[in-house]
Scaffold this motif. Structure first.
Motif, PDB file in Angstrom:
ATOM      1  N   ALA A   1       0.840  -1.202   0.000  1.00 35.64           N
ATOM      2  CA  ALA A   1       0.000   0.000   0.000  1.00 35.64           C
ATOM      3  C   ALA A   1       0.871   1.247   0.000  1.00 35.64           C
ATOM      4  O   ALA A   1       2.026   1.223   0.415  1.00 35.64           O
ATOM      5  CB  ALA A   1      -0.920   0.008   1.219  1.00 35.64           C
TER       6      ALA A   1
ATOM      7  N   LYS B   1      -1.120   8.382   0.814  1.00 39.46           N
ATOM      8  CA  LYS B   1      -1.171   9.653   0.092  1.00 39.46           C
ATOM      9  C   LYS B   1      -1.602  10.773   1.033  1.00 39.46           C
ATOM     10  O   LYS B   1      -2.467  10.566   1.891  1.00 39.46           O
ATOM     11  CB  LYS B   1      -2.161   9.567  -1.076  1.00 39.46           C
ATOM     12  CG  LYS B   1      -1.770   8.587  -2.157  1.00 39.46           C
ATOM     13  CD  LYS B   1      -2.810   8.608  -3.280  1.00 39.46           C
ATOM     14  CE  LYS B   1      -2.431   7.664  -4.403  1.00 39.46           C
ATOM     15  NZ  LYS B   1      -3.454   7.670  -5.490  1.00 39.46           N
TER      16      LYS B   1
ATOM     17  N   ASP C   1      -4.479   9.228   2.983  1.00 39.39           N
ATOM     18  CA  ASP C   1      -5.306   8.168   2.396  1.00 39.39           C
ATOM     19  C   ASP C   1      -4.398   7.009   2.008  1.00 39.39           C
ATOM     20  O   ASP C   1      -3.212   7.199   1.749  1.00 39.39           O
ATOM     21  CB  ASP C   1      -6.042   8.710   1.164  1.00 39.39           C
ATOM     22  CG  ASP C   1      -7.016   7.680   0.599  1.00 39.39           C
ATOM     23  OD1 ASP C   1      -7.405   6.766   1.355  1.00 39.39           O
ATOM     24  OD2 ASP C   1      -7.356   7.786  -0.592  1.00 39.39           O
TER      25      ASP C   1
ATOM     26  N   THR D   1      -3.741   3.879  -0.670  1.00 44.58           N
ATOM     27  CA  THR D   1      -4.050   3.237  -1.953  1.00 44.58           C
ATOM     28  C   THR D   1      -3.318   1.904  -2.007  1.00 44.58           C
ATOM     29  O   THR D   1      -2.094   1.865  -1.856  1.00 44.58           O
ATOM     30  CB  THR D   1      -3.605   4.107  -3.133  1.00 44.58           C
ATOM     31  OG1 THR D   1      -4.266   5.368  -3.063  1.00 44.58           O
ATOM     32  CG2 THR D   1      -3.939   3.415  -4.457  1.00 44.58           C
TER      33      THR D   1
END
Length: 413
Positions: free
Chosen positions: A212, A215, A256, A258
């Motif tokens: 992962a 961000k 965040d 991703t």
């Protein structure tokens, strides 16, 4: 590469298994004065040779047919094989004759003195030169003897006369003294494929670890150098860089996650590897399907074509091994059996070749479709296009043994 690269290791085993199998079987074919098989002499010779085969290895570790397999493996890997005939008496030994297998690397160039690098037809018939550890007559190129390094290293070189050395390799050029591995043209492509596979596997492993990415949506907050989050005890909270099962992580405002995705290996990986393996199979002589273990797309017709082509190229390979390994070693065994009184063969020393007559049966191949091929063989025999012996040889069997087994089965029934 043969030690570390699976496809080359598999290629060697395929070629040894299909050209030698459990051993190219010895069968005496001595004929009497009437031109027919002399069954009494055949039985005596075969019994003597089989007894010797059990004791053929000087190290006492291998049967004769296992030595035959190892010699073929050396032929593929090193380009040549070497056996030295020894005649020392061992207690309870059948005849005082055994074989000792040498590494080809034991040939030493410390005694080399060649100048012309080839034959010299104007040289004296007794003039010799030594090249790559092999002493040969410069007029003809016939080998006189071999210089071996001490096996324990550090000792003196050992000279062995050519009559006591069995040195086998495929002749590719006139006056060739040493062998070249048939796998040599595939070394670069095999090394490239091994490197490519390692790189692709490492890339896939790295992609799998990169789970992962965090961000930050506000670039300004990243530049404000905000203080690190702290726990209740006042210590800084460390960033999570590895995830375990069922972890719940609370992020800062504006952050965040991703999750990464990877397409390694790509869709072109398998076709490319197949192409390289096809090139490798052409080099080694082993069919692609046997080297790779990939039988997709095969049917009866293509299977027959592959098998027939493979059988065709195996014939000279097995025949050369018979001429270079089997015949020189077994004829000496028959000589020694006669010398020691284990065999009584009238007129042997006047014409030993009569008693050396033999057939060597290489391994056969099972039918791709037994029913269909059996019908074709029956028709070939009925029309006189094939003999029953030829059909039996294709399966790696001796027709006489087959008839004996059938008779034995009837008696048991």
């Amino acid at each position: 590469l043969i030690r570390d690269f699976p496809y080359l290791a598999r290629s060697v085993r395929v070629m040894v298994d299909y050209s030698i199998g459990t051993g190219i079987q010895f069968q005496s074919t001595v004929e009497g004065t009437n031109g027919k098989r002399d069954k009494k002499r055949i039985t005596a010779i075969e019994d003597a040779v089989k007894w010797w085969m059990d004791e053929a290895d000087a190290s006492g570790k291998m049967h004769y047919y296992e030595m035959m397999r190892l010699a073929k493996r050396q032929d593929l890997e090193s380009g040549e094989f070497i056996l030295v005939k020894t005649f020392s008496k061992v207690p309870n030994q059948y005849i005082p004759y055994q074989l000792q297998m040498y590494e080809a690397d034991w040939l030493t160039g410390s005694r080399d003195n060649y100048s012309t690098g080839g034959i010299n037809i104007s040289a004296s018939p007794t003039a010799t030169e030594t090249r790559q550890g092999i002493e040969y007559y410069t007029q003809t190129g016939r080998v006189k003897g071999y210089w071996f390094a001490d096996q324990n290293y550090g000792g003196k070189e050992v000279y062995v006369h050519a009559e006591n050395v069995v040195h086998g390799f495929e002749m590719l050029r006139p006056q060739q003294l040493r062998g070249v591995s048939p796998f040599a043209p595939g070394v670069l492509i095999a090394n490239d494929l091994a490197t490519y596979l390692d790189a692709e596997i490492d890339a896939a492993k790295l992609a799998a670890k990169w789970l992962a990415i965090v961000k930050k949506n506000d670039p300004g907050m990243a530049q404000m150098n905000l203080p690190t989050q702290t726990a209740s005890n006042g210590t800084d909270i460390q960033k999570i860089e590895e995830l375990e099962n069922a972890i719940i992580e609370y992020l800062r405002p504006g952050e965040d996650i991703t999750f990464a995705s990877s397409s390694r290996p790509g869709s072109t990986f398998q076709p490319f590897v197949r192409l390289i393996l096809t090139m490798l199979s052409i080099t080694t002589g082993a069919p692609y399907e046997l080297v790779s273990g990939d039988y997709q797309g095969l049917n009866y017709s293509t299977g027959r074509i592959v098998r027939n082509d493979f059988s065709q190229q195996l014939r000279p390979i097995s025949s050369r091994h018979v001429r270079q390994f089997a015949i020189p070693t077994v004829t000496t065994a028959i000589d020694m059996a006669v010398l020691t009184g284990k065999l009584t063969l009238p007129g042997y020393w006047q014409n030993p070749r009569r008693y050396w007559a033999s057939e060597w049966q290489p391994p056969g191949m099972d039918a791709v479709d037994p029913l269909r091929e059996a019908k074709g063989q029956i028709e070939s025999i009925s029309y006189g296009l094939k003999s029953p012996q030829e059909v039996a040889r294709e399966r790696g069997r001796d027709l006489e043994d087959i008839y004996k087994e059938i008779q034995s089965a009837r008696e048991l029934a």
